[in-house]
Design a protein around this motif. Structure first.
Motif, PDB file in Angstrom:
ATOM      1  N   UNK A 189      -2.025 -11.274  -6.411  1.00 37.95           N
ATOM      2  CA  UNK A 189      -2.218 -11.980  -5.542  1.00 37.95           C
ATOM      3  C   UNK A 189      -2.292 -13.700  -5.946  1.00 37.95           C
ATOM      4  N   UNK A 190      -2.772 -13.765  -7.181  1.00 41.43           N
ATOM      5  CA  UNK A 190      -2.793 -15.184  -7.530  1.00 41.43           C
ATOM      6  C   UNK A 190      -1.138 -15.553  -8.003  1.00 41.43           C
ATOM      7  N   UNK A 191      -0.488 -14.708  -8.413  1.00 37.31           N
ATOM      8  CA  UNK A 191       0.929 -15.214  -8.608  1.00 37.31           C
ATOM      9  C   UNK A 191       1.679 -15.252  -7.498  1.00 37.31           C
ATOM     10  N   UNK A 192       1.303 -14.495  -6.202  1.00 37.44           N
ATOM     11  CA  UNK A 192       1.932 -14.728  -4.895  1.00 37.44           C
ATOM     12  C   UNK A 192       1.403 -16.153  -4.436  1.00 37.44           C
ATOM     13  N   UNK A 193       0.338 -16.542  -4.487  1.00 42.00           N
ATOM     14  CA  UNK A 193      -0.162 -17.986  -4.235  1.00 42.00           C
ATOM     15  C   UNK A 193       0.670 -18.983  -4.817  1.00 42.00           C
ATOM     16  N   UNK A 194       0.820 -19.088  -6.217  1.00 40.18           N
ATOM     17  CA  UNK A 194       1.495 -19.776  -7.032  1.00 40.18           C
ATOM     18  C   UNK A 194       3.089 -19.667  -6.437  1.00 40.18           C
ATOM     19  N   UNK A 195       3.750 -18.597  -6.509  1.00 42.79           N
ATOM     20  CA  UNK A 195       5.177 -18.526  -5.798  1.00 42.79           C
ATOM     21  C   UNK A 195       5.278 -19.268  -4.635  1.00 42.79           C
ATOM     22  N   UNK A 196       4.193 -18.995  -3.594  1.00 43.04           N
ATOM     23  CA  UNK A 196       4.082 -19.561  -2.309  1.00 43.04           C
ATOM     24  C   UNK A 196       4.369 -21.021  -2.319  1.00 43.04           C
ATOM     25  N   UNK A 197       3.400 -21.547  -3.248  1.00 44.91           N
ATOM     26  CA  UNK A 197       3.305 -23.137  -3.266  1.00 44.91           C
ATOM     27  C   UNK A 197       4.543 -23.666  -3.903  1.00 44.91           C
ATOM     28  N   UNK A 198       5.080 -22.987  -4.940  1.00 42.20           N
ATOM     29  CA  UNK A 198       6.351 -23.521  -5.388  1.00 42.20           C
ATOM     30  C   UNK A 198       7.391 -23.568  -4.153  1.00 42.20           C
ATOM     31  N   UNK A 199       7.573 -22.392  -3.645  1.00 43.62           N
ATOM     32  CA  UNK A 199       8.334 -22.455  -2.644  1.00 43.62           C
ATOM     33  C   UNK A 199       8.219 -23.362  -1.398  1.00 43.62           C
ATOM     34  N   UNK A 200       7.085 -23.596  -1.046  1.00 47.97           N
ATOM     35  CA  UNK A 200       6.761 -24.582   0.206  1.00 47.97           C
ATOM     36  C   UNK A 200       7.257 -25.724  -0.679  1.00 47.97           C
ATOM     37  N   UNK A 201       6.819 -26.290  -1.756  1.00 50.25           N
ATOM     38  CA  UNK A 201       7.262 -27.562  -2.107  1.00 50.25           C
ATOM     39  C   UNK A 201       8.774 -27.722  -2.469  1.00 50.25           C
ATOM     40  N   UNK A 202       9.411 -26.780  -2.839  1.00 50.25           N
ATOM     41  CA  UNK A 202      10.814 -26.809  -2.876  1.00 50.25           C
ATOM     42  C   UNK A 202      11.335 -26.815  -1.517  1.00 50.25           C
ATOM     43  N   UNK A 203      11.116 -26.483  -0.282  1.00 49.15           N
ATOM     44  CA  UNK A 203      11.604 -26.643   0.814  1.00 49.15           C
ATOM     45  C   UNK A 203      11.319 -28.086   1.390  1.00 49.15           C
ATOM     46  N   UNK A 204       9.951 -28.557   1.187  1.00 51.17           N
ATOM     47  CA  UNK A 204       9.697 -29.914   1.480  1.00 51.17           C
ATOM     48  C   UNK A 204      10.665 -30.765   0.937  1.00 51.17           C
TER      49      UNK A 204
ATOM     50  N   UNK B  25       5.580 -16.455   7.597  1.00 49.29           N
ATOM     51  CA  UNK B  25       4.538 -15.519   8.414  1.00 49.29           C
ATOM     52  C   UNK B  25       3.930 -14.793   7.263  1.00 49.29           C
ATOM     53  N   UNK B  26       2.574 -15.142   6.873  1.00 52.69           N
ATOM     54  CA  UNK B  26       1.977 -14.303   5.785  1.00 52.69           C
ATOM     55  C   UNK B  26       0.804 -13.513   6.193  1.00 52.69           C
ATOM     56  N   UNK B  27       0.841 -12.215   5.335  1.00 50.57           N
ATOM     57  CA  UNK B  27      -0.078 -11.516   5.496  1.00 50.57           C
ATOM     58  C   UNK B  27      -1.424 -11.919   4.751  1.00 50.57           C
ATOM     59  N   UNK B  28      -2.493 -11.951   5.225  1.00 60.07           N
ATOM     60  CA  UNK B  28      -3.570 -12.404   4.751  1.00 60.07           C
ATOM     61  C   UNK B  28      -4.011 -11.777   3.283  1.00 60.07           C
ATOM     62  N   UNK B  29      -3.761 -10.671   3.356  1.00 58.04           N
ATOM     63  CA  UNK B  29      -4.184  -9.938   2.086  1.00 58.04           C
ATOM     64  C   UNK B  29      -3.085 -10.012   1.030  1.00 58.04           C
ATOM     65  N   UNK B  30      -1.950  -9.975   1.197  1.00 59.18           N
ATOM     66  CA  UNK B  30      -1.026 -10.131   0.081  1.00 59.18           C
ATOM     67  C   UNK B  30      -0.658 -11.533  -0.467  1.00 59.18           C
ATOM     68  N   UNK B  31      -1.075 -12.831   0.461  1.00 62.87           N
ATOM     69  CA  UNK B  31      -0.858 -14.061   0.055  1.00 62.87           C
ATOM     70  C   UNK B  31      -2.237 -14.804  -0.245  1.00 62.87           C
ATOM     71  N   UNK B  32      -3.442 -13.819  -0.255  1.00 59.01           N
ATOM     72  CA  UNK B  32      -4.695 -14.413  -0.652  1.00 59.01           C
ATOM     73  C   UNK B  32      -5.450 -15.446   0.412  1.00 59.01           C
ATOM     74  N   UNK B  33      -5.230 -15.341   1.689  1.00 63.54           N
ATOM     75  CA  UNK B  33      -5.972 -15.909   2.611  1.00 63.54           C
ATOM     76  C   UNK B  33      -7.361 -15.790   2.481  1.00 63.54           C
TER      77      UNK B  33
END
Length: 147
Positions: free
Chosen positions: A89-104, A62-70
């Protein structure tokens, strides 16, 4: 230029919680009422998903639009210290993408719920029903709300 003093801004930013936020509690209550049992912020998994439903192998962030760059209606440009915030915010987006890929890669389906999806109270029931359907019958390994 910031409208708040440095001390006031610091106090405001310290008050922002990372766990048990209002959007997170709203989703957790709904999932519990639908009969789901889940884990909260499980450290054993990449990115500490806000909600993990082991039975269905679903990780919900559940992401905040501001902190995760939506990019949405709530999108705001920061006027003070903009270089710092754009990099963060750029680093947060990169980290989110990595974490999502790892969970998948671990065999989980990832569902991301953006804060803006929970802003309009009249749309929340339909979102919760769509979330319930996605958990039980979802075929995609990655889903975002709002769609």
């Amino acid at each position: 230029m910031d409208v708040f003093s440095e001390n006031d801004r610091s106090m405001i930013m310290r008050r922002i919680k990372s766990r048990d936020t209002h959007p997170e509690m709203l989703i957790r209550r709904a999932l519990f009422s639908f009969g789901y049992r889940y884990r909260v912020s499980d450290k054993r998994y990449p990115g500490r998903p806000d909600i993990l439903i082991p039975k269905y192998k679903v990780a919900i962030f559940i992401n905040s639009c501001f902190f995760h760059g939506h990019i949405c209606q709530a999108d705001r440009t920061v006027k003070s210290n903009s270089e710092y915030w754009s990099e963060k915010i750029r680093k947060n987006k990169e980290r989110d993408s990595r974490n999502h890929d790892d969970m998948i890669a671990l065999g989980f389906r990832v569902i991301v719920i953006w804060q803006c999806a929970l802003k309009k109270s009249k749309e929340i029931p339909s979102l919760l029903l769509a979330l319930d359907e996605e958990i039980k019958e979802g075929r995609s390994c990655y889903t975002e709300f709002p769609l």
